[in-house]
Design a protein around this motif. Structure first.
Motif, PDB file in Angstrom:
ATOM      1  N   GLU A 236       4.669 -76.347 -62.699  1.00  0.00           N
ATOM      2  CA  GLU A 236       4.648 -74.891 -62.490  1.00  0.00           C
ATOM      3  C   GLU A 236       3.473 -74.443 -61.616  1.00  0.00           C
ATOM      4  O   GLU A 236       3.473 -73.333 -61.096  1.00  0.00           O
ATOM      5  N   ALA A 402       0.544 -69.909 -61.054  1.00  0.00           N
ATOM      6  CA  ALA A 402       1.430 -70.495 -62.056  1.00  0.00           C
ATOM      7  C   ALA A 402       1.866 -69.388 -62.999  1.00  0.00           C
ATOM      8  O   ALA A 402       1.034 -68.596 -63.461  1.00  0.00           O
ATOM      9  N   LEU A 454       1.029 -73.311 -70.632  1.00  0.00           N
ATOM     10  CA  LEU A 454       1.745 -74.368 -69.911  1.00  0.00           C
ATOM     11  C   LEU A 454       1.892 -75.604 -70.792  1.00  0.00           C
ATOM     12  O   LEU A 454       2.956 -76.230 -70.828  1.00  0.00           O
TER      13      LEU A 454
END
Length: 552
Positions: A236, A402, A454
């Motif tokens: 990402e 991101a 994440l």
């Protein structure tokens, strides 16, 4: 029939009694409704009974209990917000360290101001209430309440088989977690045994050898890179790919390192690198591992380097006493610790170039006065949080983006600065010491807090220690020196890194280091969670039997 004096006192101070009962109902309601924990309720009642026994006032004791509960829950929520880690009672010991307070005052001042102000307000409020509190409880009644509280505590805990263990990642039961951690924290004072080793263990010891260095070994530089990890771990993240080679070793490959902390706790990674041990053995008090093990190790990385004739120095962005690390490092063979004050640093997070330039100056002095090889340990800080401001705004450096990762752009800017400063450092080393051999190891101590979302979305395992959030990297570079091949394991646990460094320096390996490298192969890079757990247990028992590891 004449009523006891303390009941008459409570009746005479009806307002105080009602207020006290209201506070107690609120505390009990929180424990039972929000945390759903009789264990927390039992602990709270036990603390109330102790307060009543000491203070002799029902309202003041109830208010003190409410203040304790509110403080624990609030601080736990704040800590979890910053670090995604629950509050542990040993944090009180950690924050009592004066150098830790100075660091937090510099790095998290608004939280420290709130903490100090709240503590002062609570103390002043309790003192004022105590002076006017008429809800007097006689000492004999206090002992009776203590007995009742103790009975309720043990009954509630036993009946529900709770006695929960502290869970770093369980943040919805703040009070229960804190109470559960008290047993581990008292274990420090009781000098309890760690690593699952008892005094009556009998195992074949590991030979205590001296290093017989025969060849011209390299000077070793080890760089503890704050919050650094390869951004390529997360698909990402969009970033400047020109930084990717920085994370690769002399063999051109990326080598991943599994650490044991996320978002903070640099001293945990430091402990494992030098000791060759896992902080998992300490449970919830692992933040105290350096303090617990000071003077109890005989087989650390730097002790072996010292035996091989190296001079060991550290350049640190912290005061020497920070997180008890100074005493620990001196106990394992460091000759000099050049801390923040000695380096005349104005902040805790100077540019990496600041520490690198100071290291070059120290090397020049050492090589001018001594023929001994030098081990230089450098800690960096520019990539440390917070990331809500632009660091070194005068520098033009790429950032990145991101989704679900706030402030990732600023973090990646700082990574770019770190890469730039490292490359300049290597160039300066070559120019300053053209005939010297160097082996350079740099590694990430943990991921930054900005990757929390994440990591959570990428996790596919129920074991939190298998999360991608615990992966960083390690890389070796060389100057005028040819290093042997690196281990083939895709991911290496942090306790092995020091032994790998000794192998890469082509130094004679003592039996303990050779055994660790054998475990690295047998366990495919894992340590605490090695599938062959008995191998790790046997190795640690052998260290204990020789005296290289003291568990009490």
């Amino acid at each position: 029939m004449r009523q006891p004096a303390w009941i008459q006192s409570l009746q005479a101070s009806r307002a105080s009694s009602i207020a006290a009962i209201g506070l107690l109902v609120a505390v009990a309601g929180y424990c039972l409704a929000f945390e759903r924990s009789l264990y927390a309720a039992g602990w709270s009642l036990l603390i109330l009974a102790l307060l009543v026994l000491v203070l002799g006032r029902l309202l003041t004791s109830s208010l003190a209990l409410a203040a304790i509960v509110l403080s624990v829950v609030t601080v736990s929520i704040v800590k979890n917000h910053i670090l995604q880690i629950a509050l542990h009672s040993s944090d009180i010991l950690m924050i009592s360290n004066w150098d830790m307070q100075k660091y937090l005052w510099s790095d998290q001042r608004h939280y420290m101001v709130a903490l100090y102000a709240s503590a002062a307000l609570i103390i002043a409020m309790l003192a004022a209430v105590y002076m006017r509190d008429t809800s007097y409880i006689p000492r004999i009644t206090g002992f009776a309440i203590l007995a009742i509280g103790s009975l309720f505590f043990f009954t509630a805990a036993s009946a529900h088989s709770e006695h929960p263990e502290f869970n770093f990642t369980s943040v919805n039961r703040h009070l229960t977690n804190f109470y559960a951690s008290l047993r581990e924290t008292t274990g420090i004072a009781q000098n309890r045994s760690y690593f699952g080793i008892s005094n009556n263990v009998k195992a074949a010891g590991i030979n205590q050898e001296r290093c017989n260095r025969t060849e011209d070994t390299p000077n070793i530089i080890m760089i503890h890179e704050e919050s650094l990890f390869p951004p390529s771990l997360y698909s990402e993240i969009e970033y400047d790919r020109s930084i990717d080679p920085f994370f690769k070793s002399v063999d051109g490959d990326l080598h991943l390192l599994r650490v044991e902390t996320f978002g903070s706790g640099s001293w945990l990674t430091e402990f494992s690198v030098f000791s060759g041990l896992s902080t998992e053995a300490f449970g919830g008090v692992r933040s105290m591992a350096p303090a617990i093990m000071t003077g109890k190790l005989g087989d650390s990385l730097t002790q072996w380097l010292k035996s091989c004739g190296y001079t060991n120095i550290e350049l640190s962005p912290f005061p020497e006493g920070f997180a008890f690390s100074g005493r620990f490092l001196r106990s394992i063979g460091f000759d000099r610790i050049i801390d923040r004050k000695a380096q005349k640093a104005s902040t805790f997070n100077e540019r990496d170039a600041f520490y690198f330039n100071n290291a070059i100056a120290e090397m020049k002095k050492h090589f001018a006065d001594s023929s001994q090889p030098l081990f230089t340990y450098i800690m960096t800080m520019a990539t440390h949080y917070p990331y809500d401001y632009t660091y070194a705004p005068e520098e033009n450096v790429a950032g990145g983006t991101a989704k679900s990762a706030p402030y990732i752009d600023e973090y990646l800017r700082r990574v770019g600065l770190a890469v730039r400063d490292y490359r300049a450092f290597v160039s300066t080393l070559k120019a300053s010491f053209p005939s010297k051999k160097f082996l350079i190891l740099h590694y990430g101590d943990h991921q930054p807090i900005v990757t929390g979302n994440l990591a959570a979305s990428s996790s596919t395992s129920s074991d939190p220690r298998s999360s991608i959030g615990y992966l960083t990297y390690f890389a070796f570079d060389t100057i005028n020196y040819t290093a042997p091949p690196l281990p083939k394991q895709k991911i290496v646990d942090i306790p092995y890194l020091g032994s790998i460094a000794l192998m890469m320096a082509k130094l004679p390996l003592n039996e303990a280091t050779a055994s660790r490298l054998s475990l690295l192969e047998e366990c495919d890079g894992r340590y605490s969670f090695c599938p062959k757990k008995k191998l790790i247990a046997d190795f640690q028992e052998r260290l204990f039997e020789t005296g290289a590891l003291k568990v009490h």
